[in-house]
Design a protein around this motif. Structure first.
Motif: not given
Length: 418
Positions: A157-168
């Motif tokens: 999981l790369d850039e996991a923080d951004r994935m959470l921010d984007m609602g993934f």
């Protein structure tokens, strides 16, 4: 100083890296590569621009090459899955996989939205060693049964923080449900919020943690400046800064897609080569704009936060926050586009009095305060305290000198503290 060879990577991998001028690992690579090679789960904290992609791509290539051909697999099966938040980052990661794996008999593939799905389905009919994908398009293939994830050995999981921010998060959980329970998990994030910690606790099994930068830290080699200006004069000030100081390559962040388009049009009218990228642009248009920006054909690239993920330009000199982000952590991501791989960079924020709270949030996150500078001729009507500047403050200061052409610095005497 260690080398890629001393970390245990096979000769084809470090030879491919050396051919591109990469001979010594960065701190995140030096710490993460041995962990990945050992087979344990990894929780890695690394700012953008630290070389984190190679930190997982290199050891994954090594591990898969060692066991390549040792077991028969069904067509369309995948051995390593790398999930990323955006199309641009997916393309960048897969390019790195190809770069370091050029001398290995391994096959990689990228799955992103914005392009036709049928050609991807055709390519998936052959086995894929390393699959790089965005969550939405991967779920499309899972529903179409065109991809087999039952043999995945390694999940990233790369850039996991951004994935959470984007609602993934929901999409990620649906993908995890079809993966084999026995696998190695690697989670990379620039920030470690409570949400990221929660995700890691549910995903990782007794992980090793590595972190090469302080939480939410910004690079020391990025000069950060804040210019106070009225909202309705930001576009004019930006044009002035770019032209006055001959900035040759500038990445500008806006909050909205409409704002990105409008600003790119304004800069073009001022005689600059400017383009906008955001989620409403076709994938082809985004790819072309990014390529022309990297090649120097486009001087100013205006982007939203989501579209800018994955922009990797090793010597990008200037990042401008045309508007401060609502989420302070996004400030760290934005300015991390410059000052990469040890190069110096400059991050400029154009801040109106309406953005006082956003600036305070950024300062609180970074545990530092910024001087509010004023460019002569662009004095704001309202100060950050909410009061109009005094008559003395409104008088233009005498210019004391000019910076070197192309230096990127704002000359002394042309700006003063607010």
């Amino acid at each position: 100083m260690s080398s890629f060879e001393s970390l245990g990577l096979s000769e084809p991998i470090w030879r491919a890296a050396a051919e591109r001028g990469y001979t010594s690992p960065t701190p995140i690579q030096e710490q993460a590569i041995p962990v990945v090679m050992s087979g344990v789960d990894l929780l890695a904290g690394a700012q953008t621009g630290t070389g984190k992609t190679a930190a997982f791509a290199m050891p994954i290539l090594h591990k898969l090459a060692v066991t390549a051909g040792s077991a028969s697999r069904a067509p369309s099966s995948v051995r390593a899955l790398i999930l990323v938040p955006t199309r641009e980052l997916a393309a960048q990661v897969e390019a790195s996989v190809q770069l370091y794996g050029r001398y290995l008999p391994l096959r990689s593939l990228v799955l992103i939205g914005g392009v036709k799905i049928n050609p991807q389905m055709q390519k998936l009919r052959r086995s894929v060693d390393i699959l790089v994908a965005t969550p939405g398009r991967l779920l499309d293939h899972i529903q179409q049964r065109s991809v087999d994830l039952s043999h995945v050995e390694i999940l990233v999981l790369d850039e996991a923080d951004r994935m959470l921010d984007m609602g993934f998060i929901r999409d990620i959980r649906r993908i995890l449900a079809v993966l084999p329970k026995k696998r190695q998990n690697l989670l990379f994030s620039a920030t470690f919020s409570p949400e990221i910690r929660g995700l890691a606790d549910g995903l990782l099994n007794n992980p090793t943690s590595v972190e090469v930068a302080a939480r939410n830290a910004t690079a020391d080699n990025v000069a950060q400046r804040v210019f106070a200006v009225d909202q309705d004069r930001k576009r004019e000030l930006l044009s002035h800064l770019i032209e006055e100081h001959q900035w040759g390559q500038v990445l500008v962040f806006t909050r909205t897609k409409h704002g990105a388009d409008r600003l790119a049009r304004h800069l073009s009218q001022d005689g600059m080569q400017a383009m906008a990228i955001h989620g409403d642009k076709s994938q082809g248009a985004r790819t072309r704009a990014l390529a022309e920006f990297k090649e120097g054909k486009v001087q100013v690239l205006v982007a939203t936060d989501i579209a800018a993920r994955g922009i990797d330009i090793s010597e990008l000199p200037h990042v401008v926050n045309f508007e401060l982000p609502h989420v302070p952590e996004d400030y760290v991501h934005r300015i991390g586009r410059t000052g990469r791989a040890g190069n110096n960079g400059q991050a400029v924020s154009l801040v109106s009095s309406e953005e006082r709270k956003q600036l305070q949030d950024v300062e609180k996150l970074l545990r530092r305060s910024f001087d509010r500078e004023i460019v002569i001729g662009f004095e704001p009507r309202q100060s950050f305290s909410g009061h109009a500047p005094s008559a003395a403050a409104r008088r233009p200061a005498q210019a004391a000198g000019r910076g070197r052409p192309g230096s990127g610095a704002v000359p002394s005497g042309r700006a003063r503290r607010a």
